[in-house]
Design an enzyme around this catalytic site. Structure first.
Site, PDB file in Angstrom:
ATOM      1  N   LYS A 105       0.851  -1.195   0.000  1.00 21.70           N
ATOM      2  CA  LYS A 105       0.000   0.000   0.000  1.00 21.70           C
ATOM      3  C   LYS A 105       0.882   1.240   0.000  1.00 21.70           C
ATOM      4  CE  LYS A 105      -3.822   2.006   2.740  1.00 21.70           C
ATOM      5  NZ  LYS A 105      -4.681   1.782   3.929  1.00 21.70           N
ATOM      6  N   SER A 158      -9.621   1.771   3.063  1.00 23.60           N
ATOM      7  CA  SER A 158      -8.769   2.498   2.128  1.00 23.60           C
ATOM      8  C   SER A 158      -7.787   1.617   1.374  1.00 23.60           C
ATOM      9  CB  SER A 158      -7.985   3.570   2.889  1.00 23.60           C
ATOM     10  OG  SER A 158      -7.125   2.968   3.838  1.00 23.60           O
ATOM     11  N   SER A 178      -9.915  -0.497   7.311  1.00 20.74           N
ATOM     12  CA  SER A 178      -9.372  -0.322   5.967  1.00 20.74           C
ATOM     13  C   SER A 178      -8.636  -1.521   5.393  1.00 20.74           C
ATOM     14  CB  SER A 178      -8.441   0.897   5.934  1.00 20.74           C
ATOM     15  OG  SER A 178      -9.182   2.077   6.072  1.00 20.74           O
TER      16      SER A 178
END
Length: 490
Positions: A80, A159, A183
């Site tokens: 990420k 996210s 997330s």
């Protein structure tokens, strides 16, 4: 081999590398080709093919010399783009970090690098991890590999949506995300993969671009519970550079997957039956409880009375911490700079142009609740409620070993839906936020399909630093659910 290399789970890839059936370079090239073919998903912000090939070649050389570093040596993964990676563009999916190439490596990605893992690139996310749909990224929304449905692309959740889409879409066997209020777990549910938020303090936050410092936690995302356990073992460590990192030993998580849950007491929180919950979510939850009973666990109802206050509490605390953490982005030291006629105007121009709408909204909320007139009324009160929520979990864990809940109140929805209603978007985290506020480990695994043929997840919540029991129960649920569906096949 009859199966494509990109179809292999992390454990299968590890075993294939050990047996000499293929090389890390061959596995990495297969992933890079899949990334090229799957670019429409927009799962990556920055691809790092040269770095990946170099690390794969180094892994192959170690293996040839009999010096392989363990389970993750030669395994490709997606990171990420909230993790700072030395010399590699690190953006947090925000315009304000244009051109930022850190001179240091986050502890988690350094742990994986030292274990021999191969980083394929930096995965897309909601800007500064603020979102539940991966639609707030400066680099555009990520598409869920399970779409489109009825001609509309679906959100992957957020996210960590880019990480989830990369794994579900067959671009990488595993990925790392971060979880502040859900997330990792919510996108795992939307994309039909496994995602684990470890106990707060289990994985170092050093080198992870901060959203809400008392909530952020790194975690693994993969196709199976076993893969998740293997990846967590490579990520977790005590880190003196992170004051919130807890000095506890990292167990062999894969060894915890014994398949035996006899005698475990599993709690079903009655407050997680929310108004308007779809019947298919309720039915899946009930099936999950039945699967655990059939395996020898005892299932009992428990109460977490302050659950209804979790979302408003979270959306005071998280924006407050975000407004403080994001004050550093001013156009002076790094990233975007938009000139002005004065220093103050340069600050205003840079932050106004550099931050997206959702980030600006949360900064404004956070600044408001931290202001002199409202600090006691909002922020301190929210902290007191957070303590009550944590006490609810502690009391429940006096009588049960685990909790079983749904992961999300719905399956993936279309890009654009809920976009104009922040409250509706925030409700996506209704089942995941309480766990985050209490700092507990939570895991989502795919357990069934919606009436529309989209993945639905179940969540297991454990005691602090008891990821082993969470993983053990998750392995049993995974076997019982028999979830084999993949995007495009249903």
């Amino acid at each position: 081999m009859s199966r494509k290399l990109t179809d292999l789970t992390l454990a299968e890839a590890r075993d294939g590398l050990t047996a000499g059936e293929f090389t890390s370079l061959e596995l990495t090239e297969a992933c890079l080709s899949a990334m090229d073919a799957g670019r429409d998903l927009n799962a990556f912000i920055t691809e790092t093919p040269d770095l990946a090939r170099a690390r794969a070649a180094e892994s192959d050389a170690r293996r040839a010399a009999g010096e392989a570093r363990g389970a993750l040596d030669g395994i490709p993964y997606a990171a990420k783009d909230l993790y700072c990676t030395e010399g590699v563009l690190s953006t947090a999916a925000s315009h304000i970090l244009d051109g930022f190439h850190p001179t240091y490596e986050s502890t988690v990605t350094a742990n994986l690098r030292d274990a021999g893992a191969v980083m394929l690139g930096k995965a897309n996310l909601d800007e500064f991890a603020m979102g539940s749909a991966n639609i707030t990224s400066y680099y555009g929304p990520v598409k869920n590999p399970w779409g489109p449905k009825d001609g509309r692309d679906l959100v992957p959740g957020g996210s960590s949506g880019g990480s989830a889409a990369a794994v579900a879409g067959g671009l990488a066997p595993a990925a790392i995300g971060t979880d502040t209020g859900g997330s990792i777990r919510q996108p795992a549910s939307f994309c039909g993969i496994v995602g684990l938020k470890p106990t707060y303090g289990r994985c170092s936050r050093w080198g992870i671009i901060a959203f809400a410092s008392s909530l952020d936690q790194a975690g693994p995302m993969a196709r199976t519970v076993r893969d998740t356990a293997i990846l967590l073992g490579g990520m977790a460590s005590h880190d003196p550079k992170d004051s919130t990192s807890v000095p506890v030993a990292v167990p062999d998580y894969e060894a915890a997957l014994t398949g035996d849950v006899r005698g475990l007491r599993v709690g079903i929180p009655k407050e997680y039956v929310v108004e308007g919950m779809a019947s298919e979510i309720k039915d899946l939850w009930a099936r999950g409880a039945d699967w655990l009973k059939a395996a020898g666990a005892e299932v009992v109802e428990v109460s977490l009375p302050h659950t209804k206050y979790a979302l408003p509490t979270y959306y005071i605390i998280a924006p407050a911490e975000a407004s403080s953490n994001l004050a550093r982005y001013d156009g002076v030291r790094y990233g975007l700079r938009v000139p002005g006629n004065s220093l103050e105007e340069m600050y205003e121009n840079t932050r106004g142009e550099g931050f997206g709408q959702e980030v600006r909204r949360r900064i404004m909320i956070g600044t408001y609740v931290l202001s002199a007139g409202y600090y006691d009324a909002y922020y301190l009160k929210a902290q007191r409620v957070r303590a009550r929520i944590a006490e609810d979990f502690s009391k429940a864990f006096e009588t049960v070993d685990l909790l079983l809940t749904p992961t999300a109140p719905s399956a993936a929805f279309a890009i654009g839906d809920k976009q104009d209603d922040p409250i509706a978007m925030y409700l996506n985290d209704v089942f995941t936020v309480p766990t985050s506020l209490a700092g507990l480990p939570g895991l989502s695994l795919p357990a069934g399909l919606s009436l529309d043929g989209l993945p639905l997840g179940l969540q297991l919540i454990g005691k602090p630093f008891d990821e082993e029991t969470v993983l053990r129960a998750a392995g049993v649920l995974e076997d019982a659910a028999g979830f084999k569906a993949v995007p495009g096949e249903g």
